[in-house]
Design a protein around this motif. Structure first.
Motif, PDB file in Angstrom:
ATOM      1  N   ARG A 150      -6.928  10.537  -3.248  1.00 44.71           N
ATOM      2  CA  ARG A 150      -6.837  10.526  -4.711  1.00 44.71           C
ATOM      3  C   ARG A 150      -7.956   9.651  -5.290  1.00 44.71           C
ATOM      4  N   GLY A 151      -8.779  10.244  -6.136  1.00 43.28           N
ATOM      5  CA  GLY A 151      -9.930   9.508  -6.650  1.00 43.28           C
ATOM      6  C   GLY A 151      -9.831   9.203  -8.133  1.00 43.28           C
ATOM      7  N   ASP A 178       1.395  -3.824   2.164  1.00 43.18           N
ATOM      8  CA  ASP A 178       0.693  -3.012   1.157  1.00 43.18           C
ATOM      9  C   ASP A 178      -0.589  -2.427   1.748  1.00 43.18           C
ATOM     10  N   LEU A 179      -1.329  -3.247   2.466  1.00 42.72           N
ATOM     11  CA  LEU A 179      -2.595  -2.762   3.045  1.00 42.72           C
ATOM     12  C   LEU A 179      -2.305  -1.676   4.085  1.00 42.72           C
ATOM     13  N   ALA A 180      -1.296  -1.912   4.911  1.00 40.98           N
ATOM     14  CA  ALA A 180      -0.930  -0.903   5.921  1.00 40.98           C
ATOM     15  C   ALA A 180      -0.505   0.403   5.237  1.00 40.98           C
ATOM     16  N   TRP A 181       0.146   0.268   4.093  1.00 42.79           N
ATOM     17  CA  TRP A 181       0.600   1.473   3.384  1.00 42.79           C
ATOM     18  C   TRP A 181      -0.573   2.204   2.718  1.00 42.79           C
ATOM     19  N   ILE A 182      -1.612   1.476   2.360  1.00 40.92           N
ATOM     20  CA  ILE A 182      -2.826   2.171   1.880  1.00 40.92           C
ATOM     21  C   ILE A 182      -3.443   2.927   3.052  1.00 40.92           C
ATOM     22  N   ALA A 183      -3.514   2.269   4.203  1.00 40.54           N
ATOM     23  CA  ALA A 183      -4.090   2.927   5.383  1.00 40.54           C
ATOM     24  C   ALA A 183      -3.325   4.202   5.718  1.00 40.54           C
ATOM     25  N   SER A 184      -2.019   4.201   5.482  1.00 39.74           N
ATOM     26  CA  SER A 184      -1.215   5.367   5.848  1.00 39.74           C
ATOM     27  C   SER A 184      -1.157   6.414   4.745  1.00 39.74           C
ATOM     28  N   GLY A 185      -1.803   6.126   3.605  1.00 37.23           N
ATOM     29  CA  GLY A 185      -1.867   7.120   2.526  1.00 37.23           C
ATOM     30  C   GLY A 185      -0.722   7.047   1.525  1.00 37.23           C
ATOM     31  N   GLY A 210      -4.770  -5.932   7.964  1.00 35.42           N
ATOM     32  CA  GLY A 210      -4.772  -4.804   7.024  1.00 35.42           C
ATOM     33  C   GLY A 210      -6.172  -4.304   6.703  1.00 35.42           C
ATOM     34  N   ILE A 211      -7.131  -5.216   6.669  1.00 35.48           N
ATOM     35  CA  ILE A 211      -8.516  -4.801   6.371  1.00 35.48           C
ATOM     36  C   ILE A 211      -8.982  -3.785   7.416  1.00 35.48           C
ATOM     37  N   LEU A 212      -8.771  -4.122   8.698  1.00 34.27           N
ATOM     38  CA  LEU A 212      -9.233  -3.202   9.751  1.00 34.27           C
ATOM     39  C   LEU A 212      -8.453  -1.885   9.696  1.00 34.27           C
ATOM     40  N   LEU A 213      -7.137  -1.968   9.415  1.00 31.11           N
ATOM     41  CA  LEU A 213      -6.351  -0.729   9.317  1.00 31.11           C
ATOM     42  C   LEU A 213      -6.949   0.188   8.247  1.00 31.11           C
ATOM     43  N   ILE A 214      -7.238  -0.393   7.081  1.00 32.94           N
ATOM     44  CA  ILE A 214      -7.744   0.429   5.971  1.00 32.94           C
ATOM     45  C   ILE A 214      -9.131   0.986   6.300  1.00 32.94           C
ATOM     46  N   GLU A 215     -10.017   0.114   6.771  1.00 34.24           N
ATOM     47  CA  GLU A 215     -11.382   0.592   7.041  1.00 34.24           C
ATOM     48  C   GLU A 215     -11.373   1.661   8.138  1.00 34.24           C
ATOM     49  N   SER A 216     -10.477   1.520   9.095  1.00 39.55           N
ATOM     50  CA  SER A 216     -10.417   2.500  10.196  1.00 39.55           C
ATOM     51  C   SER A 216      -9.749   3.797   9.770  1.00 39.55           C
ATOM     52  N   ALA A 217      -9.038   3.754   8.635  1.00 33.89           N
ATOM     53  CA  ALA A 217      -8.341   4.957   8.163  1.00 33.89           C
ATOM     54  C   ALA A 217      -9.094   5.634   7.026  1.00 33.89           C
ATOM     55  N   GLY A 218     -10.298   5.135   6.714  1.00 34.59           N
ATOM     56  CA  GLY A 218     -11.116   5.801   5.698  1.00 34.59           C
ATOM     57  C   GLY A 218     -11.187   5.079   4.355  1.00 34.59           C
ATOM     58  N   GLY A 219     -10.551   3.921   4.251  1.00 37.84           N
ATOM     59  CA  GLY A 219     -10.561   3.204   2.971  1.00 37.84           C
ATOM     60  C   GLY A 219     -11.632   2.135   2.905  1.00 37.84           C
ATOM     61  N   LYS A 220     -11.619   1.394   1.778  1.00 39.00           N
ATOM     62  CA  LYS A 220     -12.617   0.336   1.564  1.00 39.00           C
ATOM     63  C   LYS A 220     -11.921  -0.928   1.098  1.00 39.00           C
ATOM     64  N   VAL A 256      -9.043  -9.774  -3.515  1.00 43.66           N
ATOM     65  CA  VAL A 256      -9.135  -8.548  -2.731  1.00 43.66           C
ATOM     66  C   VAL A 256      -8.914  -7.323  -3.595  1.00 43.66           C
ATOM     67  N   ILE A 257      -9.769  -6.353  -3.386  1.00 45.30           N
ATOM     68  CA  ILE A 257      -9.516  -5.015  -3.932  1.00 45.30           C
ATOM     69  C   ILE A 257      -9.598  -4.068  -2.748  1.00 45.30           C
ATOM     70  N   ALA A 258      -8.493  -3.466  -2.409  1.00 45.56           N
ATOM     71  CA  ALA A 258      -8.465  -2.526  -1.284  1.00 45.56           C
ATOM     72  C   ALA A 258      -8.133  -1.148  -1.836  1.00 45.56           C
ATOM     73  N   THR A 259      -8.895  -0.155  -1.409  1.00 47.92           N
ATOM     74  CA  THR A 259      -8.618   1.201  -1.915  1.00 47.92           C
ATOM     75  C   THR A 259      -8.652   2.228  -0.784  1.00 47.92           C
ATOM     76  N   ASN A 260      -8.234   3.416  -1.152  1.00 49.26           N
ATOM     77  CA  ASN A 260      -8.232   4.534  -0.199  1.00 49.26           C
ATOM     78  C   ASN A 260      -9.650   5.014   0.143  1.00 49.26           C
ATOM     79  N   GLY A 261     -10.666   4.486  -0.563  1.00 43.82           N
ATOM     80  CA  GLY A 261     -12.052   4.895  -0.298  1.00 43.82           C
ATOM     81  C   GLY A 261     -12.542   5.919  -1.306  1.00 43.82           C
ATOM     82  N   SER A 262     -11.623   6.574  -2.000  1.00 47.55           N
ATOM     83  CA  SER A 262     -12.017   7.569  -3.013  1.00 47.55           C
ATOM     84  C   SER A 262     -11.966   6.969  -4.410  1.00 47.55           C
ATOM     85  N   LEU A 263     -11.048   6.051  -4.618  1.00 46.19           N
ATOM     86  CA  LEU A 263     -10.860   5.439  -5.937  1.00 46.19           C
ATOM     87  C   LEU A 263     -11.820   4.265  -6.109  1.00 46.19           C
ATOM     88  N   GLU A 264     -12.458   4.179  -7.269  1.00 48.53           N
ATOM     89  CA  GLU A 264     -13.314   3.019  -7.591  1.00 48.53           C
ATOM     90  C   GLU A 264     -12.505   2.065  -8.451  1.00 48.53           C
TER      91      GLU A 264
END
Ligand code: IPD
Ligand code: CA
Length: 245
Positions: A139-140, A184-191, A209-219, A233-241
């Motif tokens: 979701r972007g 929360d970070l793990a739940w971002i990693a899981s979508g 959580g940082i590694l989980l997100i980055e390894s799952a396509g997020g930022k 911290v701002i953690a996202t799914n990688g599509s959202l700015e």
């Protein structure tokens, strides 16, 4: 090493599940925080698992340090992330363990004992939920997104969260304030969630959580907290700015 992290997280999770809903020994109660004896017992159990296998490694945890602090291998431990939830009988908390080599996070493990959900990642090898590969959402557009906003313990952190809420509540699908940064970070990693924002987190809240997100396509964007202690911290799914307002 990841097997040791998983065994340690599961052992602490088992201890916590057995104690959940029972009266707890409270070591300290502050305006916006609680410290339980179980936080310490959980960290001791995790330390034992790790140091039995790697006696020369360092442990840096919410409940203190152990091992050889000069080591290039540092285990970053949050024995209960979401202690306030735990102590009020809210079944939303986790164990978070990361392994850092020099400055790089190599392993991230987050375990949710209530749902028996294990989130794992080894650098370069993807991210998994109970051994099934996981991916962030795609979701972007903010209007489709669920953002989780964290509030740390200080007045500045709380005020900043209100500013973010005020702005993003009108733009996002929904906001959440769930009480466990690591989960929360793990739940971002899981979508499940799309983004997480907090000022004033500690390294042990976010390292795994940082590694989980980055390894799952997020930022994940991390910086020293511009208004107080810890990190912002701002953690996202990688599509959202996203940015702080
Ligand atoms: C806290 C939780 C909370 C976050 C705080 C953390 P603790 O950790 O992750 O969601 O907003 O910044 O300190 O104290 O439950 O381990
Ligand atoms: Ca924490």
């Amino acid at each position: 090493m990841i097997e040791v992290a998983i065994a340690a997280a599961k052992a602490a999770g088992k201890l916590q599940r057995a104690a959940f809903g029972m009266e707890q020994v409270v070591n300290e109660s502050l305006a916006h925080d609680i410290k339980l004896e179980l936080d310490i017992k959980s960290q001791e159990l995790i330390e034992k698992h790790i140091l039995d296998h790697f006696p020369k490694h360092a442990i840096v945890g919410e409940e203190g340090v152990n091992g050889d602090q000069e080591s290039d291998y540092k285990w970053i431990v949050d024995p209960i992330d979401g202690t306030v939830n735990f102590s009020y009988g809210i079944p939303h908390y986790c164990v978070s363990i990361a392994l850092q080599y020099k400055h790089e996070i190599m392993i991230g493990v987050v375990y949710d004992p209530q749902r028996d959900e294990l989130f794992t990642s080894e650098r370069g090898k993807g991210a998994y939920l109970n051994n099934v590969p996981m991916k962030t959402s795609n979701r972007g557009d903010i209007k489709d997104c669920i953002l989780s906003l964290g509030m740390a313990k200080t007045a500045e952190s709380i005020e900043s969260a209100f500013t973010q809420m005020n702005f993003y509540a009108h733009r996002a699908k929904k906001l959440r304030n769930m009480g466990s940064a690591a989960l929360d970070l793990a739940w971002i990693a899981s979508g499940r969630l799309d983004a997480y924002v907090e000022r004033g987190v500690n390294w042990w809240d976010i390292a795994a959580g940082i590694l989980l997100i980055e390894s799952a396509g997020g930022k994940v964007k991390i910086a020293p907290n511009s208004i107080g202690k810890g990190f912002e911290v701002i953690a996202t799914n990688g599509s959202l700015e996203m940015a702080f307002v």
